[in-house]
Design a protein around this motif. Sequence first.
Motif, PDB file in Angstrom:
ATOM      1  N   ILE A   1      14.387  -1.461   7.318  1.00  0.00           N
ATOM      2  CA  ILE A   1      15.574  -1.487   6.462  1.00  0.00           C
ATOM      3  C   ILE A   1      15.212  -2.008   5.081  1.00  0.00           C
ATOM      4  O   ILE A   1      15.623  -1.445   4.053  1.00  0.00           O
ATOM      5  CB  ILE A   1      16.676  -2.355   7.096  1.00  0.00           C
ATOM      6  N   ILE A   2      14.427  -3.069   5.028  1.00  0.00           N
ATOM      7  CA  ILE A   2      14.054  -3.660   3.746  1.00  0.00           C
ATOM      8  C   ILE A   2      13.242  -2.675   2.918  1.00  0.00           C
ATOM      9  O   ILE A   2      13.510  -2.464   1.728  1.00  0.00           O
ATOM     10  CB  ILE A   2      13.270  -4.971   3.966  1.00  0.00           C
ATOM     11  N   ALA A   3      12.248  -2.053   3.532  1.00  0.00           N
ATOM     12  CA  ALA A   3      11.396  -1.111   2.804  1.00  0.00           C
ATOM     13  C   ALA A   3      12.183   0.115   2.341  1.00  0.00           C
ATOM     14  O   ALA A   3      12.025   0.582   1.204  1.00  0.00           O
ATOM     15  CB  ALA A   3      10.229  -0.677   3.688  1.00  0.00           C
ATOM     16  N   THR A   4      13.047   0.632   3.217  1.00  0.00           N
ATOM     17  CA  THR A   4      13.861   1.798   2.860  1.00  0.00           C
ATOM     18  C   THR A   4      14.812   1.470   1.709  1.00  0.00           C
ATOM     19  O   THR A   4      15.008   2.283   0.794  1.00  0.00           O
ATOM     20  CB  THR A   4      14.664   2.283   4.080  1.00  0.00           C
ATOM     21  N   SER A   5      15.399   0.276   1.746  1.00  0.00           N
ATOM     22  CA  SER A   5      16.294  -0.140   0.668  1.00  0.00           C
ATOM     23  C   SER A   5      15.535  -0.308  -0.642  1.00  0.00           C
ATOM     24  O   SER A   5      16.038   0.064  -1.714  1.00  0.00           O
ATOM     25  CB  SER A   5      16.986  -1.456   1.045  1.00  0.00           C
TER      26      SER A   5
END
Length: 266
Positions: free
Chosen positions: A116-120
């Motif tokens: 989630i962090i990387a995608t965001s």
Amino acid sequence: MDWLQVVVLSLVQGLTEFLPISSSAHLILVPVLTHWEDQGLAFDVALHLGSLSAVVIYFRQELWRILLSSLMAIKGRGVDQDARLGFWVCLATLPVSIAGFLLHDLVSAGMRSTVIIATSLIGFGVLLGYADMRRGGTQSEYQLGLKEVLWIGGAQVLALIPGTSRSGITMTAALLVGMSREGAARFSFLLSIPVIVLAGGWEALSLWQQPQAIDWPALALGTLLSAISAYLCIHYFLVVIKKIGMQPFVIYRVLFGAWLLWFFHG
């Protein structure tokens, strides 16, 4: 906590809190790469206090004018641009305050994965790049209207998603409604004040309910380093974006997000 841990965490917090690159994305790397134990809630509160001190000191003249004008408005002596700006900051803070209260458990427990962090980082980074490339606005923070404020305040709710970056998403929304780069950044920094107060207050309340042993020298140093690094970050960011814009930060976000996906899931 040893002194190296105090210094590293303080600088990471101070330098990433106001840049559009996501402090949460960077802070997850520290324990992974160093194998340090969790720094504890008291130290988190100290770092928030440092960041808050930096932005308040930097915008002290604007905040003083806002306070005086707001008091004059309350007394019925008219609403000038400073009082209006103070109202806009409060109004734009309401959506994320309500959403943060209602979704706190979901965000803290279920949305902190590296995917989630990387995608965001990547997705909202590209959006920031698009907003910056199509800019042409000249509005300052004093020229905002109700629709623009509600748009920016609504966008700030997305900052609850780890990796989004509160400053990044508010600057993106501000650029899209026609603000200048500097105006978008300054309004984003002003918005950070009530948000940091609320987040720090929530942590302080949790600390009060679950008292811990406190390392006062570490807290003092952490607060000081966080404040100094955050102040310098605000100052130089406002200087840099006039010349080079947001694109270097966009490139950094995309590369960092891709690296996180490779490092944790490759």
